[in-house]
Scaffold this active site. Sequence first.
Site, short mmCIF file in Angstrom:
data_model
loop_
_atom_site.label_atom_id
_atom_site.label_comp_id
_atom_site.label_asym_id
_atom_site.label_seq_id
_atom_site.Cartn_x
_atom_site.Cartn_y
_atom_site.Cartn_z
N ASP A 150 0.82 -1.22 0.00
CA ASP A 150 0.00 0.00 0.00
C ASP A 150 0.85 1.26 0.00
O ASP A 150 0.37 2.34 -0.34
CB ASP A 150 -0.87 0.02 1.27
CG ASP A 150 -2.32 -0.32 0.96
OD1 ASP A 150 -2.57 -0.83 -0.13
OD2 ASP A 150 -3.17 -0.05 1.81
N ARG A 287 -23.21 7.23 5.79
CA ARG A 287 -24.60 7.24 5.28
C ARG A 287 -25.54 7.92 6.28
O ARG A 287 -26.45 8.64 5.89
CB ARG A 287 -25.06 5.82 4.96
CG ARG A 287 -24.41 5.26 3.70
CD ARG A 287 -24.62 3.78 3.54
NE ARG A 287 -23.96 3.02 4.60
CZ ARG A 287 -23.72 1.71 4.55
NH1 ARG A 287 -24.08 1.02 3.49
NH2 ARG A 287 -23.12 1.08 5.54
N GLU A 336 -17.13 7.10 -3.83
CA GLU A 336 -17.92 6.59 -4.96
C GLU A 336 -19.43 6.76 -4.77
O GLU A 336 -20.18 6.77 -5.75
CB GLU A 336 -17.63 5.09 -5.17
CG GLU A 336 -16.22 4.79 -5.63
CD GLU A 336 -15.87 3.31 -5.51
OE1 GLU A 336 -16.78 2.48 -5.61
OE2 GLU A 336 -14.68 3.00 -5.30
#
Length: 400
Positions: A150, A287, A336
Amino acid sequence: MSSKLVLVLNCGSSSLKFAIIDAVNGEEYLSGLAECFHLPEARIKWKMDGNKQEAALGAGAAHSEALNFIVNTILAQKPELSAQLTAIGHRIVHGGEKYTSSVVIDESVIQGIKDAASFAPLHNPAHLIGIEEALKSFPQLKDKNVAVFDTAFHQTMPEESYLYALPYNLYKEHGIRRYGAHGTSHFYVTQEAAKMLNKPVEELNIITCHLGNGGSVSAIRNGKCVDTSMGLTPLEGLVMGTRSGDIDPAIIFHLHDTLGMSVDAINKLLTKESGLLGLTEVTSDCRYVEDNYATKEDAKRAMDVYCHRLAKYIGAYTALMDGRLDAVVFTGGIGENAAMVRELSLGKLGVLGFEVDHERNLAARFGKSGFINKEGTRPAVVIPTNEELVIAQDASRLTA
């Protein structure tokens, strides 16, 4: 079926994500997640041939039991998949300064992953268990295991980006510097952005925002990373799900000296109890913050701080673009899907020529890529990431 099938393993401290991917065309033949390791409810979920299944792994099960289950139960249902595996790709969170690209795993690489473990104490030891178990479970692929780091994509950062203004000896003797994370994702979306913008990668100047439960921003100049928001560890930078991101370091002394908190308690506070969870006092889930932005004070507070920090990083990184910024790219679970995060953040950057098209922004969600800016304004793009594909391609290339 292709003969370039790769098993991709991503071992966390208490979970194991796995997939079998065709490195040539990106087709996924198997994907799954084993989780809740070391707990009574340890379980495994997988999808093969469009069918979703799940099973208990047994109380206290961990990486070894999960890989055994994958080999002896899941792949036993489809032996031709096992037979066609050509390599195993391992996601490794931290490679330190030593690894600037993916490598075939041998004893020296295993030692290198151990050496970098102090910078990723939750992840690197888990990766080593995954490697050890994979070598046992797939003896026929023992020299076909590849480590994909990473941190590798960020190794092109210049000294002025990666050094902290600490005594230089701490860097020379102990490797204390900025390393970054999410490099595989930043690399993938850079390649994809070049195609969408119709530019050669080596001429591309973009700012990439990988926003998930962890989040980081990278400055990409001429296709190479020149700065990134995560630091020595993935705690620095943006507001995240449970991580604080940037704070005044003296807060730590204050918590210790004035509030009597232990170092372990402060570490837990900054990594597991801060970010969106700390600001809402309810949840780390973006959310909730998006859904309740207009009606709940805690959600508004969290969203405003999150977007303020993100916009600041994008603004700062434009200074590193040599006078030409081709686009800002959003990826990761939040990048996204959270149209509001994109709209509010770019809304603060009108001075740089960003203007979000509301309809295009709403359309670019749930796995869809696309431009979200108004025609004639500076490009902003959503690109779903695919770290597993990069890992599969690197593993396939290095073991061919």
